[in-house]
Design a protein around this motif. Sequence first.
Motif, short mmCIF file in Angstrom:
data_model
loop_
_atom_site.label_atom_id
_atom_site.label_comp_id
_atom_site.label_asym_id
_atom_site.label_seq_id
_atom_site.Cartn_x
_atom_site.Cartn_y
_atom_site.Cartn_z
N VAL A 178 0.86 -1.18 0.00
CA VAL A 178 0.00 0.00 0.00
C VAL A 178 0.90 1.24 0.00
N PHE A 179 1.87 1.22 0.89
CA PHE A 179 2.87 2.30 0.90
C PHE A 179 4.18 1.66 1.31
N GLU A 180 5.26 2.36 0.99
CA GLU A 180 6.56 1.81 1.35
C GLU A 180 7.53 2.95 1.61
N ASP A 181 8.50 2.68 2.45
CA ASP A 181 9.59 3.61 2.71
C ASP A 181 9.09 4.99 3.14
N LEU A 182 8.16 4.98 4.09
CA LEU A 182 7.66 6.25 4.62
C LEU A 182 8.55 6.70 5.77
N TRP A 183 8.96 7.93 5.69
CA TRP A 183 9.75 8.52 6.77
C TRP A 183 9.18 9.89 7.07
N PHE A 184 8.81 10.12 8.29
CA PHE A 184 8.50 11.49 8.72
C PHE A 184 8.44 11.50 10.24
N SER A 185 8.36 12.69 10.78
CA SER A 185 8.36 12.77 12.25
C SER A 185 7.38 13.84 12.70
N VAL A 186 6.99 13.71 13.96
CA VAL A 186 6.09 14.69 14.57
C VAL A 186 6.74 15.13 15.88
N GLU A 187 6.74 16.42 16.09
CA GLU A 187 7.36 16.92 17.34
C GLU A 187 6.32 17.08 18.42
N LYS A 188 6.78 17.17 19.64
CA LYS A 188 5.88 17.34 20.77
C LYS A 188 5.10 18.64 20.63
N GLY A 189 3.81 18.57 20.81
CA GLY A 189 2.98 19.76 20.75
C GLY A 189 2.60 20.17 19.33
N ASN B 113 -0.56 8.74 -4.52
CA ASN B 113 -1.61 7.73 -4.59
C ASN B 113 -1.03 6.33 -4.39
N GLY B 114 -1.83 5.48 -3.78
CA GLY B 114 -1.44 4.10 -3.62
C GLY B 114 -1.87 3.30 -4.81
N PRO B 115 -1.49 2.03 -4.95
CA PRO B 115 -0.51 1.35 -4.08
C PRO B 115 0.91 1.85 -4.34
N GLY B 116 1.76 1.52 -3.41
CA GLY B 116 3.14 1.99 -3.50
C GLY B 116 3.25 3.47 -3.16
N ALA B 117 2.36 3.94 -2.29
CA ALA B 117 2.36 5.36 -1.95
C ALA B 117 3.65 5.76 -1.22
N ARG B 118 4.07 7.00 -1.44
CA ARG B 118 5.24 7.57 -0.76
C ARG B 118 4.84 8.90 -0.18
N ILE B 119 5.74 9.46 0.60
CA ILE B 119 5.53 10.84 1.02
C ILE B 119 6.27 11.71 0.03
N ALA B 120 5.51 12.53 -0.71
CA ALA B 120 6.14 13.36 -1.73
C ALA B 120 6.89 14.51 -1.09
N GLU B 121 6.20 15.15 -0.16
CA GLU B 121 6.83 16.30 0.50
C GLU B 121 6.01 16.65 1.74
N GLY C 59 17.53 14.32 -6.31
CA GLY C 59 17.87 14.81 -4.97
C GLY C 59 16.80 14.49 -3.93
N TRP C 60 15.68 13.94 -4.39
CA TRP C 60 14.60 13.59 -3.46
C TRP C 60 15.03 12.36 -2.66
N ASP C 61 14.86 12.42 -1.36
CA ASP C 61 15.31 11.34 -0.50
C ASP C 61 14.14 10.91 0.37
N ALA C 62 13.76 9.64 0.22
CA ALA C 62 12.61 9.15 0.97
C ALA C 62 12.81 9.30 2.47
N ARG C 63 14.05 9.22 2.90
CA ARG C 63 14.32 9.34 4.34
C ARG C 63 14.11 10.75 4.84
N ARG C 64 14.27 11.70 3.93
CA ARG C 64 14.05 13.11 4.31
C ARG C 64 13.16 13.77 3.28
N PRO C 65 11.86 13.50 3.34
CA PRO C 65 11.00 14.16 2.36
C PRO C 65 11.16 15.68 2.50
N PRO C 66 11.25 16.37 1.38
CA PRO C 66 11.53 17.80 1.46
C PRO C 66 10.42 18.58 2.16
#
Lengths: 279, 306
Positions: free
Chosen positions: B22-33, B212-220, B264-271
């Motif tokens: 459905v999705f793969e290699d998703l990387w992102f983070s959420v900060e406190k608050g 869009n899925g399948p194979g969805a990523r985080i674009a930015e 230059g797009w890096d799945a680990r660090r979506p822009p």
Amino acid sequence: MQLSFRLRAAILSVALLAAFLVAWQLGTMGGGAAQDIDPEYAKLMGQTAVTGKSAMPGPLDVGRILWGHITDPFYYKGPNDQGIGTQLAYSILRVFIGFGLAVVVAVPLGFLIGLSPLFRKALDPFIQVMRPVSPLAWMPLALYTIKDSNISAVFVIFICSIWPMLVNTAFAVASVRKEWLSVAQTLEVGTFRKIFRVILPAAAPTILTGMRISVSIAWLVIVAAEMLVGGTGIGYFVWNEWNNLSIANVINAILFIGVIGMLLDQMLGFLTRLVTYPE
Amino acid sequence: MSRHFISVEALKRQFPGTEKAVFEDLWFSVEKGEFVCIIGHSGCGKTTVLNILAGLDRPSEGAIIFDGKAVEGPSLDRAVVFQGHALMPWMSVLDNVLFAVQSRWPSWSRAEAIEHARKYIAMVGLAGAEKKRPAQLSGGMKQRVGIARALSIEPKTLLMDEPFSALDALTRGTLQDEVLRLRAATSLTVFMITHDVDEAILLADRIVLMTNGPGARIAEILVNTLPKERTRETLHQQADYYPIRNHLLDFLVRRSKDFAPPPGWDARRPPHVYAGPEKTGPAPAAVIGAATTPAPRSRPFAAAAS
């Protein structure tokens, strides 16, 4: 003024009953005058032969006997002649014991099947094979192993009550809305609390519907079971009166069986409404 | 290692019997608050991400680190507001909230728990409706109870799965205001799924854009540069509102379909991207603190113009 719907329905009901009773009375009434036959022979043959009166009792005969049953339901004139109230009480008691035991077994087992896909798959063939078996087919086996006709009758009620409850409970438990279970999961609710606070109330209406079906079937089966085991009960009463060729009493018994069956069903219907929740 | 409050790392979910994840290699983070919205078309696995975060589902690969620990299962620290309110219809409003409160603090006396539950029912504006059954409530009121139930356990984070999508526009608006108010009062970390662009702009600090899925990523990840104090009435008068909205719509309508990773797009660090004029204000403090390496600031509109 337009009569209310209920009143119109009631009037129609009474009219239909009256028409039926009149037709019944006319159909069974003796027609012709006394035929010219030997008085000794006429005495022997009774009215059936003499006036053409049907052996089938008319509504008035049945009503007279019904009145007798209502005014004296619990008489005892020896083991083979007891009041219809006593006989019904025996039957109801058997149904309650057999049905109660079935509840104790079917509801927890239904929970297990509903909660565990493994058990559902493993037990499914047994349930599918056992469910369509007429409960009376168990009777010889019960008589042979239990060696007590009374308990055997209760066992037959137990066996026939179990299936609808088991199947309904398993279905209800398996189809509890996933989001309610998710809520319980995210709240880290323990297994027992989840079963009693979430699954049981969610499944209760369907479980009660299963019980309602079970009690109706139990009441159907008890008559046949008691015809077999004899001794006491409304089923025995029916068979005994058939042997006495008292059709009026058989008709009375049918009436009583119907009324009690209706009351049992309404009792469970009332309980079902108590646990039903509006979505 | 991870300094983020919630850190989604290399997340992948493939359902059995399907060819593609459905999705793969998703990387992102959420900060406190922080208030983070995730936006994307249906089928891109937004709800699955939230379920994994809630502990209701398991990833095929990757992990989510929440407050320093890997998410292994459901937890009272992460409260969920479900799309279809998910109230128990056989319980009154009070009992629904009480069920949660007693799960959180089993040792409390009943009176204590009731008092606590009442406080949260009052907080969502339903004081006086405690004895009502869910069936007697309107859709908006039901979802308010759902929010009260989630908040009553005083979670570290609130996960909301399209909480207002089943409501009419007017009710949705008042509930969005309510969420703004509650958030200002509690400074909760919120992760929310939505498909409503305006809702995302009104509520979120950052908006995660999924293809869009399948194979969805985080674009930015779009940084919402609107001032923190927002109201629905004045939202559209803010300078950055239309650029942000256009950027989101442009993504949903056009780019989410055939997203091809730019060089230059890096799945680990979506822009992290900023919509709107060049002079956009600085990134929210949370995001600057969050970025282990400075987030590349791409300007899709400038790029599109050239």
